[in-house]
Design an enzyme around this catalytic site. Structure first.
Site, PDB file in Angstrom:
ATOM      1  N   LYS A  68      -6.104  12.734  14.736  1.00 42.11           N
ATOM      2  CA  LYS A  68      -6.967  11.907  13.883  1.00 42.11           C
ATOM      3  C   LYS A  68      -6.783  12.282  12.414  1.00 42.11           C
ATOM      4  O   LYS A  68      -6.599  13.469  12.088  1.00 42.11           O
ATOM      5  CB  LYS A  68      -8.424  12.117  14.315  1.00 42.11           C
ATOM      6  CG  LYS A  68      -9.433  11.218  13.612  1.00 42.11           C
ATOM      7  CD  LYS A  68     -10.832  11.400  14.220  1.00 42.11           C
ATOM      8  CE  LYS A  68     -11.884  10.555  13.543  1.00 42.11           C
ATOM      9  NZ  LYS A  68     -13.224  10.731  14.153  1.00 42.11           N
ATOM     10  N   SER A 143     -15.663   6.556  15.667  1.00 45.34           N
ATOM     11  CA  SER A 143     -14.674   6.426  14.628  1.00 45.34           C
ATOM     12  C   SER A 143     -13.259   6.811  15.061  1.00 45.34           C
ATOM     13  O   SER A 143     -12.293   6.450  14.389  1.00 45.34           O
ATOM     14  CB  SER A 143     -15.064   7.279  13.421  1.00 45.34           C
ATOM     15  OG  SER A 143     -15.043   8.656  13.755  1.00 45.34           O
ATOM     16  N   SER A 167     -18.183   9.826  18.035  1.00 41.30           N
ATOM     17  CA  SER A 167     -16.894   9.233  17.669  1.00 41.30           C
ATOM     18  C   SER A 167     -15.742   9.475  18.624  1.00 41.30           C
ATOM     19  O   SER A 167     -14.709   8.824  18.512  1.00 41.30           O
ATOM     20  CB  SER A 167     -16.483   9.702  16.277  1.00 41.30           C
ATOM     21  OG  SER A 167     -17.138   8.911  15.335  1.00 41.30           O
TER      22      SER A 167
HETATM   23  N1  GLN Z   1     -21.035   6.418  14.453  1.00 42.29           N
HETATM   24  C1  GLN Z   1     -21.518   7.647  13.919  1.00 42.29           C
HETATM   25  C2  GLN Z   1     -21.473   7.589  12.418  1.00 42.29           C
HETATM   26  O1  GLN Z   1     -21.077   6.602  11.919  1.00 42.29           O
HETATM   27  C3  GLN Z   1     -20.718   8.795  14.476  1.00 42.29           C
HETATM   28  C4  GLN Z   1     -19.516   9.144  13.722  1.00 42.29           C
HETATM   29  C5  GLN Z   1     -18.773  10.309  14.283  1.00 42.29           C
HETATM   30  O2  GLN Z   1     -19.086  10.832  15.335  1.00 42.29           O
HETATM   31  N2  GLN Z   1     -17.791  10.762  13.527  1.00 42.29           N
HETATM   32  O3  GLN Z   1     -21.816   8.503  11.752  1.00 42.29           O
END
Ligand code: GLN
Length: 447
Positions: A68, A143, A167
């Site tokens: 990532k 994400s 994410s």
């Molecule tokens: N969807 C969550 C956010 O937008 C989680 C993001 C993540 O786990 N990196 O913060």
């Protein structure tokens, strides 16, 4: 399949160079469609060649690992899928990358994600959205969108994602792959660009539980670079035995946050089926604070993200973040700046910290009576690529995943079935540092 592939690699029936070359060819042909990879490691073939013929072959010998874009790999771009860091080449390897290389894994390239890991769709990258290879009309989730999509499309053997509030688990569910968010403190965060430092964990994504367990085993370790990491010995996650007579918790408070009841039914069915198969039982739990996950998570995240991004002021790391980032990232910076102002002392951040503790206590109490907890991953099916979620709805998509981050426990996702032809995962939550239990249950569910 990964297990057999490793055997083939180690016995010489397949060489690391052949394995890497096949993936590079496939990525060149197919990546345009799904936009999972942002950059390829030009040295991958050379690195594969260099390990060939080694006597002591590492656990990941010759496997292609995608990473990532918020994890530092020396010489590659850690852009966080943002214009802010588009020219930032990592000067060093994150701890997880060092460990992968020590075990002869080959980093094949950098994977797309929501900008700075903020999001649930895979649509907010500055370099274009990632597409879902298994449900092309729907978003891949986020994400860690590129990590899930690349694994699902067979563009790498294994991938790393990061999970601050879901994410890894969210895109794993939407793209029908396996993902694990380790316990906070299990995996070093050194070399991970922070979203919220008190919640972030790097974790593995793979097609099967075996691959995720193997990568988890490799990256789990104490590190002096991350004082949060624990020192205890790591069991071999690939060798865990099925647990007997499991006690499986289900949580009505969390299920109540799910708008598509077909998802709740599917998860309940999975829980019953698993209990039947293993002579276990399903237990209704009362975790009353867990429904406050979103309200607790976002104030903490805004403040920590604001603080973490102060270094992107345009002096050392290329661009000033406020001038170059997208809408969601800017919202969080402005929000974080606002609620960390002196006049709001205690009002938001401290209150959220107190609720975080209550959620943690909920889980500690629950795990006195159950071994694992089954909950849905998201409150609805992934949105269509043509739809755009309102901010509150996007945040609400995290309601079932943030509790595990807030409590610091470990959690993972395996596919549970399909609804309307779209894959749906089941989220398994296990106590802190009980990744062995987690993996064992995930393995049994996979069958
Ligand atoms: N969807 C969550 C956010 O937008 C989680 C993001 C993540 O786990 N990196 O913060």
């Amino acid at each position: 399949m990964i297990k057999e592939k490793i055997e083939n690699l180690k016995s010489g029936r397949l060489t690391p160079t052949e394995n890497i070359r096949q993936f590079l060819d496939k990525i060149k042909k197919e990546n345009k469609k799904i936009n999972a990879f942002l950059e390829l490691n030009e040295a991958a073939l050379q690195q594969a060649k260099a390990i060939e013929g080694k006597k002591d072959k590492g656990k990941l010998y010759g496997l292609a690992i995608g990473v990532k874009a918020n994890i530092c790999v020396q010489g590659l771009t850690a852009s966080c899928a943002s214009r802010t860091l588009k020219a930032y080449r990592s000067p060093y390897d994150a701890d997880v990358i060092k460990r992968i290389k020590e075990e002869d894994g080959i980093i094949i390239g950098v994977l797309n994600c929501d900008e700075f890991a903020c999001g649930v769709s895979g649509q907010t990258s500055a370099f274009g959205p990632t597409l879902n290879p298994v449900a092309p009309d729907h978003v891949p989730g986020g994400s860690s969108s590129g990590s899930a999509a690349a694994v699902a499309a067979g563009l790498c053997d294994l991938a790393l994602g990061s999970d601050t509030g879901g994410s890894i688990r969210n895109p794993a569910s939407h793209c029908k792959v396996v993902g694990i968010k380790p316990t906070y403190g299990r995996v070093s965060r050194y070399g991970l660009i922070d979203l919220a430092m008190s919640l972030d964990q790097i974790g593995p994504m793979a097609k099967e539980v075996y691959g995720a367990a193997l990568l988890l085993e490799v990256i789990s370790a104490h590190s002096q670079n991350d004082p949060i990491t624990v020192k205890e010995k790591i069991p071999s996650y690939t060798k865990v035995k099925p647990i007997q007579k499991p006690r499986i918790g289900v949580v009505q408070e969390l299920e109540g946050l799910v708008s598509d009841k077909r998802i709740v039914n599917l998860i309940r069915e999975k829980a019953m089926e698993f209990a039947d198969n293993m002579q276990g039982k399903v237990i209704e739990l009362n975790l009353s604070h867990t429904k406050l996950g979103v309200q607790t998570y976002y104030p903490l995240l805004f403040v920590e993200f604001f603080s973490g991004t102060r270094k992107f002021d345009g002096r050392k790391y290329a661009e000033k973040i406020e001038d170059t980032c997208g809408e969601e990232v800017l919202r969080r910076i402005i929000g974080g700046r606002e609620i960390s102002k002196a006049e709001y002392k205690g009002a938001y951040y401290r209150k959220a910290l107190r609720t975080k503790n209550l959620i943690k206590e909920d889980f500690e109490k629950a795990f006195k009576n159950v071994d694992v907890i089954f909950v849905p991953v998201t409150p609805a099916l992934p949105t269509k690529i043509t739809e755009k979620l309102a901010v509150e709805d996007a945040y609400a998509f995290d309601a079932l995943t943030v509790p595990a981050n807030l409590a610091g426990v470990c959690a993972g996702v395996v596919n549970a079935g399909e609804i309307d032809g779209v894959p749906v995962g089941v989220q398994v939550i296990a106590p802190s540092f009980k990744e062995d239990v987690l993996v064992s249950v995930m393995k049994s569910l996979e069958k």
